[in-house]
Design an enzyme around this catalytic site. Sequence first.
Site, PDB file in Angstrom:
ATOM      1  N   TRP A 133       0.877  -1.179   0.000  1.00  0.00           N
ATOM      2  CA  TRP A 133       0.000   0.000   0.000  1.00  0.00           C
ATOM      3  C   TRP A 133       0.912   1.226   0.000  1.00  0.00           C
ATOM      4  O   TRP A 133       1.784   1.358   0.861  1.00  0.00           O
ATOM      5  CB  TRP A 133      -0.852  -0.047   1.260  1.00  0.00           C
ATOM      6  CG  TRP A 133      -1.842   1.068   1.431  1.00  0.00           C
ATOM      7  CD1 TRP A 133      -2.706   1.552   0.494  1.00  0.00           C
ATOM      8  CD2 TRP A 133      -2.083   1.812   2.631  1.00  0.00           C
ATOM      9  NE1 TRP A 133      -3.470   2.541   1.034  1.00  0.00           N
ATOM     10  CE2 TRP A 133      -3.112   2.733   2.337  1.00  0.00           C
ATOM     11  CE3 TRP A 133      -1.549   1.797   3.908  1.00  0.00           C
ATOM     12  CZ2 TRP A 133      -3.610   3.615   3.282  1.00  0.00           C
ATOM     13  CZ3 TRP A 133      -2.043   2.674   4.849  1.00  0.00           C
ATOM     14  CH2 TRP A 133      -3.065   3.570   4.541  1.00  0.00           C
ATOM     15  N   ASP A 214      -0.513  -4.988   9.642  1.00  0.00           N
ATOM     16  CA  ASP A 214      -1.505  -4.046   9.134  1.00  0.00           C
ATOM     17  C   ASP A 214      -2.697  -4.873   8.666  1.00  0.00           C
ATOM     18  O   ASP A 214      -2.562  -5.736   7.795  1.00  0.00           O
ATOM     19  CB  ASP A 214      -0.912  -3.241   7.961  1.00  0.00           C
ATOM     20  CG  ASP A 214      -1.864  -2.151   7.501  1.00  0.00           C
ATOM     21  OD1 ASP A 214      -2.923  -1.972   8.131  1.00  0.00           O
ATOM     22  OD2 ASP A 214      -1.552  -1.475   6.490  1.00  0.00           O
ATOM     23  N   LYS A 250     -13.295  -1.134   5.468  1.00  0.00           N
ATOM     24  CA  LYS A 250     -13.796  -2.034   4.419  1.00  0.00           C
ATOM     25  C   LYS A 250     -14.820  -3.015   4.972  1.00  0.00           C
ATOM     26  O   LYS A 250     -15.859  -3.242   4.369  1.00  0.00           O
ATOM     27  CB  LYS A 250     -12.651  -2.835   3.798  1.00  0.00           C
ATOM     28  CG  LYS A 250     -11.355  -2.091   3.661  1.00  0.00           C
ATOM     29  CD  LYS A 250     -11.255  -1.312   2.374  1.00  0.00           C
ATOM     30  CE  LYS A 250     -10.114  -0.320   2.501  1.00  0.00           C
ATOM     31  NZ  LYS A 250      -9.762   0.323   1.268  1.00  0.00           N
TER      32      LYS A 250
HETATM   33  N1  PMP Z   1      -3.532  -0.559   5.166  1.00  0.00           N
HETATM   34  C1  PMP Z   1      -3.807  -1.076   3.971  1.00  0.00           C
HETATM   35  C2  PMP Z   1      -2.955  -2.174   3.447  1.00  0.00           C
HETATM   36  C3  PMP Z   1      -4.869  -0.571   3.214  1.00  0.00           C
HETATM   37  O1  PMP Z   1      -5.130  -1.093   2.025  1.00  0.00           O
HETATM   38  C4  PMP Z   1      -5.665   0.464   3.756  1.00  0.00           C
HETATM   39  C5  PMP Z   1      -6.817   1.004   2.982  1.00  0.00           C
HETATM   40  N2  PMP Z   1      -6.594   1.345   1.685  1.00  0.00           N
HETATM   41  C6  PMP Z   1      -5.333   0.957   5.014  1.00  0.00           C
HETATM   42  C7  PMP Z   1      -4.271   0.417   5.696  1.00  0.00           C
HETATM   43  C8  PMP Z   1      -6.056   2.036   5.765  1.00  0.00           C
HETATM   44  O2  PMP Z   1      -7.213   2.522   5.300  1.00  0.00           O
HETATM   45  P1  PMP Z   1      -8.170   3.417   6.203  1.00  0.00           P
HETATM   46  O3  PMP Z   1      -7.329   4.500   6.794  1.00  0.00           O
HETATM   47  O4  PMP Z   1      -9.176   3.904   5.254  1.00  0.00           O
HETATM   48  O5  PMP Z   1      -8.716   2.514   7.245  1.00  0.00           O
END
Ligand code: PMP
Length: 406
Positions: A133, A214, A250
């Site tokens: 990411w 993560d 998500k």
């Molecule tokens: N880590 C990963 C690998 C992700 O894909 C995402 C979302 N795209 C996030 C963290 C964090 O997303 P959010 O801050 O929207 O919870």
Amino acid sequence: TAEVVPQAPEDPLFGLMRAFKADQSPDKVDLGIGAYRDNNAKPWVLPVVKKADETLRNDPELNHEYAPIAGLPFFTSKAAELILGGPDSPAIKEKRVTSVQTISGTGAVHLGALFLARYWTGNKKVYISNPTWANHNQIFGNVNVPIASYPYFSKETKGLDFDGMKSAILGAPDRSIILLHACAHNPTGVDPTFEQWKEIAQIMRSKNHFPFFDCAYQGFATGDLMKDNLAVRHFVEQGFELVIAQSFAKNFGLYGERAGCFHAVTGPAPDAESTITRMASQLAILQRSEISNPPLYGARIAGTVMNDPKLFAEWEENLRTMSGRIIDMRKSLRAKLEELGTPGTWNHITDQIGMFSFTGLNEAQVMKIRSDAHVYMTKNGRISMAGLNTGNIDYFAKALDKVVRD
Ligand code: PMP
């Protein structure tokens, strides 16, 4: 001083979203951002979220006071159980975990990075998968933790480069920070098997590395919340000291509400409880100086659902609806490409899991399918499977077939 501020490039993913919006073609297909869409290409408010929202609205006691610095305990405690495997997790039973509600997963990664920047006494370098990411680079960069990468994706098999990954982790200096995607790896859709996770844990134990998990897609890999946390649970069972960044964007469809949690787990030791108390006190200071108090709404929704067995079961059903539709799209896309005889192999479309698929298209092909067919995906050839539906999948398969042949 204003003139010394250089113009920064636009965020690639949000730039892609803007380009899609501006495209006037009725055929356009958005496979960019990782947000679930229903079969009509519309955002989906989970029915269980609607129910929890109604319950909250009808509560005459509800107010808008500040949350505690570490967030709402009825949310953070259940969030810990969700990722650690329930109240019987050794870390929970032995009071070796502290949890802080964050600004979704991004805020959790940031808080973890900031905490390690201050207090990690080992090799202060984080190893991230190649690819990962994109925001991981920026977040660790912001707190001056240097970044290195480990191989992850094999271009040949479009699966895991397990040997490359292992040897890089083995080759990293002792006590390095290793960032791992707990499940449904973004962007590749490729996860280690459980046997492979065990080997990774063994290598990391032999090197005294620090695992930073993560977890942004729990429920999206297998469709089962308690299977998608197996890697984290294994590391905890092995007695690792570790941290976890957890997003509810998500799996609850709460993207913009920024519901997330950071968890720190210490290893089993006689003084583990006092270590965790000290860590919690420092995390509270960091949180206070950055956001003071986390936002209420998303945590209230997720907390309400996770504390009620009936709503929890309904959430699981909603998750199966989302992951099931994505799996159907994978099967259908692969079948269509094989039917068209599109050059190359397409088994990776169904082998890969979670929200994304790494198609194998190169950047030139990505730009061409965008200009020729109004199909939007990230430059690395990643598609969000949730952008496909029964109405556009034929069109997309044909466009993909054409760009591969061109
Ligand atoms: N880590 C990963 C690998 C992700 O894909 C995402 C979302 N795209 C996030 C963290 C964090 O997303 P959010 O801050 O929207 O919870």
